[in-house]
Structure formats: structure tokens, C-alpha cells
Enzyme design. Structure first.
Site, PDB file in Angstrom:
ATOM      1  N   SER A 144       0.859  -1.208  -0.103  1.00 29.09           N
ATOM      2  CA  SER A 144      -0.060   0.035   0.054  1.00 29.09           C
ATOM      3  C   SER A 144       0.983   1.285   0.100  1.00 29.09           C
ATOM      4  CB  SER A 144      -1.030  -0.242   1.086  1.00 29.09           C
ATOM      5  OG  SER A 144      -1.999   0.774   1.129  1.00 29.09           O
ATOM      6  N   ASP A 146      -8.906  -4.784  -5.762  1.00 32.50           N
ATOM      7  CA  ASP A 146      -8.419  -3.777  -4.524  1.00 32.50           C
ATOM      8  C   ASP A 146      -9.150  -2.529  -4.603  1.00 32.50           C
ATOM      9  OD1 ASP A 146      -6.782  -2.254  -2.880  1.00 32.50           O
ATOM     10  OD2 ASP A 146      -5.163  -3.532  -3.511  1.00 32.50           O
ATOM     11  N   HIS A 206      -7.438  -6.106  -0.514  1.00 30.53           N
ATOM     12  CA  HIS A 206      -6.431  -5.024  -0.389  1.00 30.53           C
ATOM     13  C   HIS A 206      -4.995  -5.913  -0.394  1.00 30.53           C
ATOM     14  CE1 HIS A 206      -4.396  -1.174  -0.376  1.00 30.53           C
ATOM     15  NE2 HIS A 206      -3.833  -1.159   0.865  1.00 30.53           N
TER      16      HIS A 206
END
Length: 533
Positions: free
Chosen positions: A245, A472, A502
């Protein structure tokens, strides 16, 4: 309703701050780099390098205590399979890299030693995202998922500067944060707009009052320099890295600043480095809407087994929107004296969309809220907001704002924000308003930002494996292609995982894990364009 430890850990790893979007401005303009041009990169990387004393410091590794409240609280980390214990230490780094021999800060580190010392490659450094998530708390929560990589690496993570135990930024008190999260995050009239603007100013002022001296130094460029210092202190010639991320943006900035020091690196759940704050928030609105559409379709496909009313995905989603409309008018019972508001419910819904494994919680939470019980959706919201069961908060929200606003130089006015709302609503009927209003997150921040978009170009770097997940919600799939292209030809190697949630590696997909393991452990770069799932 107690927050599930698994969900809390997932929230940390999945950027606990997705519903606290960056500020942005509508002035357009050319893309600007985060750092030096390619010609001046090497010189800039050397400028402000820490003194030999800091680079040669010896770390004192000890058994890890329980995480502090700033890190999220909880119990000391459990041993890994085979009985290996986690060890913790602190590392000194310059507060200001322009003054390498000046004031220092302490960065909190955690590690688990490699299983096979004779086959050890080095330290594999993790950043799980945010910005604002504690790596010291998160790595042990996911230790078993990455334990195969311990065959040849010490697994290492850290609290970036401003986060957790690394001189964590402080803003509002727990009581003030409770009140802040009860406020309406999607104002509908002049009075609510005024309250929203005042709340944003109040939060920024609290951050300046309690942490003003460190706010100019908590940006991603300094965190990247911290990682290079960490590399040296840990005794590695190259940086071996796993970024997830926001950690992908940090990894990209590191590669730009220190391309010759990149060893083997994996970027999973990839931030699009070409998007400014506004574009990023808009993409997230689309991403979360896509995830919600996938959830409602799955629910509809299960027929009578789905608890939510509606004969198809559209009707189920319409019911969720209707619930949010009702909560806007009248919040319902939540946890203790706290109510479930429309804003908290939206946050809770987003929390459960981070992983397909938590879709059942979303279904249950919406069903219970329809019946007047908002405790589960509020607990889900708490997991993203960093609130413990005892009412105390970690510092993830404060750190997110401090790091994001130190990075982004965009600042939205009230008028600019309102002008953008229709576009956000078109992108997502459920999440558009909240993410649109969130553009004002840095409007009154006391420190100027660095860039509009970060420069991650890294000519001369070793290959960087870039993994995008088609489902995602927080870092939409398109970001992986953009990151691979920006890293440069021969550097960015794009790979696709067709899944939900995610990130890709933690999905458990054996194809993804085999490709990642093959690169990190054996140096086998997957073929560009590889598809898993």
C-alpha cells in the site's frame, strides 16, 4: 462489541487511513518530482547522509514488550513457528538530514532472525502502509504469512518517523477524537459546512500545538533516507524490501533516491505515483465502489443465504444507501454512549471491504444496523480509526495527516471542494461524498508540502516486482501499471492477481506467493505480465 484482533491487524496492514484522504487543489499544473532529476540523483542521495557515527551504530536487540498505545496496544508478540522470538531495538536517525550531525530521533525496529543463518541473504524490511501504521505492531500480526521468507532473511519492520514509538506525532486527545469521529463528514448545509471546516482547523492546530517541531521532518523522503540508514546499520550492501500500500510509494521514492542500493524489492497493493491527491481520492472512490459492487453481487448470488434484502445486487446496494440516508437523519445505538452515524457507518463499510474474508462481517453489520443495532459497524469503524476497546486511540490518524500533508503541497478551499463533489458522487454513490469532502484534510496544515506527485523513476535499479490486484478497493489495480512504467524500463516488473481485497500476497494465492518467494529467495524475476488467480 469487541473489535476482532484479526480485523484490527488487517486494518493496520491495509492502510488504516483510506477514509482520511489527502488534501488537493484544483489548480491543475505540471507534475513535479519528489526529488532530484536523474542527473543529480546520485549527488542528492549523498547530500545530508548521516555521520559515520550513526551509520555504524550498534543496535541493542531485546525481547519485545507489548505494543504501546501509540502502536495500537495489545499483547507482546507471540513466538513464530519453531519458537523463534521477536526482538526489538531502537535506531538513531537525524531529525533533519540537511543537518546530519544535529538533533536525532529514535526509530523503533522489530525483527525475527533468519531460519538458516548460513543461507541468509540479509534483512527484508517491511512497510505495511498508511502512512501511519506501526510496522512494529503489524509485522508480528502477519508473521506466519511471511514466515517462508524467513528461510533466508531476517524479517524486519519499523515505525516510520512520526508513527507509533518513533517520536509519534500527537494531535487531539482520545475524548476529542471520539467527538471528531461523531461529527458529520459529509455536510449538507451551511451550518454543517461551518462545523466541518472548524473541526479541520481544530485538528491541524492541535497537531501544531503538540508536535509542531517535528512536523516539517516526517515526510516520505526522510522515511526513505531512514531506510537507507537502516540498511547500513543492519549491515546490508543492498536494501531488500517488501512494501504494501503506502509502502509501495515509500519503496518507489527510495528507489528513486538510491537506485544503486536496491537489492530485491516487492511492491504489493500499489499506489499510483502519477496521481495527485485529488486523482488518488477519486480513484479510491471508484475502487471502493467496485468492491461494494462485488460484495453485493456475491450476496445476491447466494440467494436466500444472504441476510440483506433485495433480489439482485442493485437492490441490495440501494438498501445500504437507504440505511446511510436514515443514519444521516437519525443515528442509532452503537457502543456505549456512542451512536452509529452515517459517517461512522460509511467508515465501517469501507473497513470490511478491505478483505473478502470480512465480507460476512459487513453483511452482518448492515443487517443488524437495519434492525437498530449499530455496534458491529461502529466496531468496524473503530478498527480503521485506531480506537481500542478501552476508548484509547493509537497515533495512526495523527501520523497519517502529518506525513500526507508534509508530502502533498495541494490545499483545497471549501469552494473548490464543493465544486468537485458531483464528480465524486458519480464515481461512487456510497463513498463519493465522504472522500470528496476529505480533500480538505490538509487545508489548514501548518507545514507546506513537498510535491504534487512523487518521482519514483529509478534508472539503474535492480528489478522491482510490482503486483496489482484487480479487485483492490484502496489502491486500484491501475496503479501497478503506472508504478512499473514510472520506475522505468528494465526496473518495474508488473504482475497481476485476479482477486478481491487489498493486496495480493496475503490472499494466500499460491501462484503469487511462489512468484514472490522465487524472486526474494532465489533471485528469479517473474516474467512481466504474469497473471495469478
Amino acid at each position: 462489541m469487541r473489535t476482532s484482533p484479526a480485523l484490527r491487524a488487517a486494518a493496520l496492514a491495509a492502510t488504516v487511513t483510506v477514509l482520511l484522504p489527502l488534501a488537493g487543489c484544483a489548480d491543475g499544473g505540471e507534475r513535479e518530482p519528489a526529488g532530484p532529476t536523474s542527473q543529480g540523483r546520485a549527488a542528492n542521495a549523498a547530500t545530508g547522509s548521516p555521520s559515520s557515527g550513526l551509520a555504524s551504530q550498534k543496535l541493542s536487540w531485546k525481547k519485545c514488550p507489548a505494543p504501546s498505545q501509540a502502536q495500537g496496544g495489545g499483547n507482546p508478540p507471540s513466538p513464530l513457528p519453531g519458537g523463534a522470538n521477536w526482538e526489538c531495538a531502537s535506531m538513531k536517525a537525524p531529525l533533519d538530514y540537511a543537518k546530519p550531525d544535529g538533533a536525532t530521533i529514535e526509530l523503533a525496529l522489530i525483527r525475527a532472525k533468519a531460519i538458516s543463518p548460513k543461507k541468509r541473504i540479509g534483512s527484508l524490511i517491511f512497510n505495511f502502509g498508511g502512512p501511519g501504521g506501526s510496522g512494529v505492531a503489524t509485522l508480528p500480526a502477519f508473521g506466519t504469512a511471511y514466515d517462508k521468507l524467513r528461510a533466508r532473511y531476517d524479517l524486519v519492520s519499523f515505525d516510520p518517523r512520526g508513527v507509533g514509538n518513533s517520536d509519534g506525532v500527537e494531535c487531539e486527545t482520545d475524548k476529542q477524537l471520539d467527538a471528531r469521529y461523531q461529527e458529520d463528514g459529509t455536510p449538507d448545509d451551511a451550518a454543517e459546512e461551518k462545523a466541518f471546516v472548524q473541526d479541520t482547523k481544530r485538528f491541524a492546530a492541535a497537531c501544531e500545538n503538540r508536535s509542531g517541531e517535528q512536523l516539517p521532518y516526517v515526510g516520505t523522503t526522510n522515511a526513505a533516507r531512514d531506510m537507507d540508514l537502516m540498511r547500513q546499520v543492519l549491515g546490508d550492501d543492498k536494501l531488500y524490501y517488501f512494501g504494501i500500500s503506502y509502502g509501495t510509494e515509500l519503496g518507489g521514492v527510495y528507489a528513486h533516491l538510491f537506485p544503486e542500493k536496491v537489492g530485491r524489492a516487492v511492491l504489493d497493493a500499489v499506489v499510483d505515483p502519477t496521481e495527485d491527491a485529488e486523482q488518488s481520492s477519486l480513484s479510491q472512490a471508484k475502487g471502493f465502489q467496485l468492491a461494494l459492487d462485488n460484495f453485493t453481487k456475491d450476496c445476491a448470488d447466494r440467494g436466500d443465504a444472504c441476510k440483506l434484502p433485495g433480489s439482485d445486487a442493485g437492490e441490495i446496494e440501494k438498501g445500504i444507501s437507504s440505511l446511510l440516508d436514515q443514519l444521516e437523519k437519525k443515528p442509532i445505538t452503537g457502543i456505549g454512549a456512542r451512536k452509529l452515524t452515517e459517517t461512522q457507518a460509511t467508515t465501517g463499510i469501507a473497513a470490511a471491504l478491505y478483505s473478502k474474508e470480512t465480507w460476512p462481517l459487513l453483511e452482518q453489520g448492515v443487517d443488524e444496523a437495519d434492525g437498530g443495532n449499530g455496534s458491529l459497524l461502529l466496531a468496524l469503524a473503530d478498527s480503521l480509526n485506531g480506537r481500542s476497546d478501552d476508548g484509547r486511540y493509537d497515533n495512526s490518524a495523527a501520523a497519517y495527516s502529518a506525513i500526507s500533508c508534509a508530502d502533498s503541497r495541494e490545499r483545497f478551499t471549501l469552494e473548490q471542494t464543493k465544486a468537485k463533489l458531483p464528480e465524486f458522487r458519480d464515481a461512487s454513490p456510497v463513498f463519493g461524498d465522504y472522500l470528496g469532502w476529505g480533500l480538505m484534510g490538509c487545508t489548514d496544515w501548518p507545514v507546506k508540502g513537498t510535491w504534487k506527485t512523487p518521482d519514483v523513476s529509478a534508472p539503474g535499479s535492480a528489478p522491482v516486482l510490482v503486483i496489482g490486484n484487480t479487485g483492490d478497493p484502496a489502491t486500484p489495480y491501475e496503479g501497478a501499471k503506472a508504478m512499473a512504467e514510472e520506475l522505468g524500463e528494465g526496473v518495474g516488473v508488473e504482475m497481476t492477481y485476479k482477486g478481491q481485497g487489498h493486496g495480493a500476497y496475503n490472499s494466500g494465492d499460491t501462484c503469487v506467493q511462489k512468484a514472490v518467494g522465487g524472486y526474494l529467495l532465489d533471485g528469479k524475476v517473474p516474467e512481466a505480465g504474469t497473471v495469478c488467480g
